[in-house]
Design a protein around this motif. Structure first.
Motif, PDB file in Angstrom:
ATOM      1  N   PRO A  55       0.860  -1.167   0.196  1.00 43.19           N
ATOM      2  CA  PRO A  55       0.031  -0.124  -0.068  1.00 43.19           C
ATOM      3  C   PRO A  55       0.880   1.359   0.013  1.00 43.19           C
ATOM      4  N   MET A  56       1.846   1.177   0.634  1.00 40.86           N
ATOM      5  CA  MET A  56       2.763   2.376   0.591  1.00 40.86           C
ATOM      6  C   MET A  56       3.462   2.571  -0.634  1.00 40.86           C
ATOM      7  N   VAL A  57       3.779   1.620  -1.430  1.00 44.07           N
ATOM      8  CA  VAL A  57       4.428   1.813  -2.782  1.00 44.07           C
ATOM      9  C   VAL A  57       3.041   2.071  -3.711  1.00 44.07           C
ATOM     10  N   ILE A  58       2.051   1.810  -3.669  1.00 48.91           N
ATOM     11  CA  ILE A  58       0.767   2.181  -4.631  1.00 48.91           C
ATOM     12  C   ILE A  58       0.510   3.377  -4.276  1.00 48.91           C
ATOM     13  N   ALA A  59       0.575   4.083  -2.990  1.00 51.42           N
ATOM     14  CA  ALA A  59       0.110   5.398  -2.669  1.00 51.42           C
ATOM     15  C   ALA A  59       1.384   6.236  -3.384  1.00 51.42           C
ATOM     16  N   ALA A  60       2.701   5.843  -3.332  1.00 55.10           N
ATOM     17  CA  ALA A  60       3.635   6.446  -3.397  1.00 55.10           C
ATOM     18  C   ALA A  60       3.727   6.773  -5.121  1.00 55.10           C
ATOM     19  N   LEU A  61       3.322   5.567  -5.879  1.00 53.47           N
ATOM     20  CA  LEU A  61       3.371   5.575  -7.178  1.00 53.47           C
ATOM     21  C   LEU A  61       2.185   6.690  -7.570  1.00 53.47           C
ATOM     22  N   LEU A  62       1.093   6.547  -6.975  1.00 49.56           N
ATOM     23  CA  LEU A  62      -0.036   7.526  -7.368  1.00 49.56           C
ATOM     24  C   LEU A  62       0.172   8.995  -7.147  1.00 49.56           C
ATOM     25  N   PHE A  63       0.896   9.281  -6.121  1.00 51.72           N
ATOM     26  CA  PHE A  63       1.293  10.471  -5.559  1.00 51.72           C
ATOM     27  C   PHE A  63       2.206  11.138  -6.791  1.00 51.72           C
ATOM     28  N   LEU A  64       3.048  10.102  -7.327  1.00 52.11           N
ATOM     29  CA  LEU A  64       4.362  10.703  -8.118  1.00 52.11           C
ATOM     30  C   LEU A  64       3.615  10.781  -9.608  1.00 52.11           C
TER      31      LEU A  64
END
Length: 133
Positions: A111-120
């Motif tokens: 979930p942290m990686v998914i949120a990070a990729l969405l923010f980026l």
């Protein structure tokens, strides 16, 4: 139609922002409840001690939301660093069992990686939209 064409898509950008924020908020709530329940149910601590422990992941999630609200690129990078930190912590702490790794990947790291990729992705689309103006 080019796959990587630089075209401003505000709807897509807004959905990326929304889902990134939802991932962070849901993760913060999940971990706050998990810490509270773990302290009260397994460590036999009082409810106040459980609440004081549960505040930590909640504050971290609120901070991530605040940073992500104004600085999406920074939030994305911080979330990626946090996910990497969780992996390093798992190696240092000796999460030897594969089940622990899969659980932590499912409820923390992914979930942290998914949120990070969405923010980026939202930050990238914001730059594209600004360049088109």
């Amino acid at each position: 139609m080019e796959l990587m064409a630089r075209v401003c898509k505000t709807e897509r950008m807004n959905f990326e922002r929304l889902f990134a924020r939802l991932f962070v908020a849901a993760g913060g709530l999940f971990w706050a409840v998990a810490v509270f329940a773990g302290d009260v149910a397994y460590l036999d601590e009082s409810a106040m001690e459980g609440i004081s422990s549960a505040v930590i992941p909640l504050v971290i999630a609120i901070a991530a939301l605040a940073v992500g609200w104004f600085y999406e690129t920074l939030a994305g990078l911080l979330l990626l660093v946090g996910a990497g930190g969780a992996v390093v912590w798992g190696l240092v702490a000796g999460w030897g069992d594969a089940g622990i790794w899969w659980l932590m990947i499912a409820v923390l790291i992914a979930p942290m990686v998914i949120a990070a990729l969405l923010f980026l992705a939202a930050a990238r689309m914001q730059r594209i939209c600004q360049l088109e103006e």
